[in-house]
Write an enzyme that holds these catalytic residues in place. Sequence first.
Site, PDB file in Angstrom:
ATOM      1  N   GLU A 145      -4.669  43.227   3.061  1.00  0.00           N
ATOM      2  CA  GLU A 145      -5.897  43.049   3.851  1.00  0.00           C
ATOM      3  C   GLU A 145      -5.581  43.197   5.338  1.00  0.00           C
ATOM      4  O   GLU A 145      -5.747  42.290   6.123  1.00  0.00           O
ATOM      5  CB  GLU A 145      -6.574  41.697   3.532  1.00  0.00           C
ATOM      6  CG  GLU A 145      -5.655  40.522   3.611  1.00  0.00           C
ATOM      7  CD  GLU A 145      -6.292  39.207   3.174  1.00  0.00           C
ATOM      8  OE1 GLU A 145      -7.235  39.212   2.362  1.00  0.00           O
ATOM      9  OE2 GLU A 145      -5.817  38.165   3.653  1.00  0.00           O
ATOM     10  N   CYS A 169     -13.694  33.925  36.300  1.00  0.00           N
ATOM     11  CA  CYS A 169     -13.121  32.870  37.136  1.00  0.00           C
ATOM     12  C   CYS A 169     -11.998  32.179  36.373  1.00  0.00           C
ATOM     13  O   CYS A 169     -12.037  30.971  36.139  1.00  0.00           O
ATOM     14  CB  CYS A 169     -14.196  31.871  37.522  1.00  0.00           C
ATOM     15  SG  CYS A 169     -15.621  32.676  38.244  1.00  0.00           S
TER      16      CYS A 169
END
Length: 415
Positions: free
Chosen positions: A272, A341
Amino acid sequence: MSERTLPFDSALVAKLRERFPTPFYIYDEAAIRKCARDLIAAFSWCPDFKEYFAVKATPTPAILKLLAEEGFGADCSSLAELIISDHCGVTGEDIMFTSNNTMSKDYAKAKELGAVINLDDLSHVDYLAETVGMPELICFRYNPGPLRTGNAIIGEPQEAKYGFTREQLFEGYAKAQKLGATRFGLHTMVASNELNPKFFVETAEMLFELVLALHEKLGIRIEFVNLGGGMGIPYRPGEEALPIGEVASGIKESYERMIAGSAADPLKIYLENGRIITGPYGYLVTEVVHKKDIYKQYVGVDACMANLMRPGMYGAYHHISILGKEDAEATQVVDVVGSLCENNDKFAINRKLPEIEIGDLAVIHDAGAHGHSMGFQYNGKLRSAELLLKEDGTVEEIRRAETLEDYFATIEVTP
Ligand SMILES: *Cc1c(COP(=O)(O)O)cnc(C)c1O
């Protein structure tokens, strides 16, 4: 400087920018399909091989559909991913549902779709039976703990929150059988972005040994082993790609030695992976908007960590090309930064790059898996569009960019 080739050039990107503002993601269909075919070919010796693409890597319908065309299933980890897979026509046992700390509404959807349900904990055997009922086919995730060492992203198995201990597996299968399960699978995932082929062969052997022990102790037949994802890609220049052929032939040799002719034969093998399938074939294209010269030199682009958080989150390296300057000499050392920020909002730190002008386009490589999908909206940032460069050379928008209307949709603000 650049040993990387791009599947597009400045002229195509200039045309795209008339329709799509930067930043945007662009994926290379031909390369994704080739990678899918090569993986399937490498495991063609296997009695019944299947790759379930890890949807969380690139949960975009156009990508899942093209992978389904190549014969891939879908590995889902949440209700939303189950719904996306079903929408793409990937359903039933073509879905593997691997989740942890799972809610019953997620299990209910997985059961409704007939997905292979992979439990992360012994207590979920009862939880599943009580909330949605025990399906005929059930799979458990194994965490080898101190029996195995892990790697950087996923960490040591002993410290990882996932899976059953070895003892719990024996208890779990016996219990599931009592509750009505008649078909069984075994799963593990102990690596992430691993480039050593031996690691995957060892993982297969670890599961083969367990399959045999489970048969001997409990008399149950394990129908498949799922070795998880975690195959790595060479993010850094100079790193070697994982030789998939070597992984496959190593596992074949172990299969022949341990499983062939045993009570466990034939045993299906599942993977997977997400990263190796789409990772190298997706690019984040972003414009240089500002340059800043203080204690260090900064190049500010219009994408930020909200578009690609791997560098900020893991300190991950992503190669950067300046479009049209791929062969120019790297003459400066800069940090390539976004506008959040947060000081970890940097795509590159102390990176040697060619001379950069405002208005140049930076292409961030290897962003096709766990890139756009990890995006978030901190600082009111919007997720970008995703484009598909198709095999015929045309470009299709496969996910539109978010708008301020999308951002304000859950609060009472009108833009
Ligand atoms: C994330 C994840 C994958 C895919 O990992 P890649 O590194 O993209 O191959 C597969 N299985 C599970 C359980 C995962 O959590």
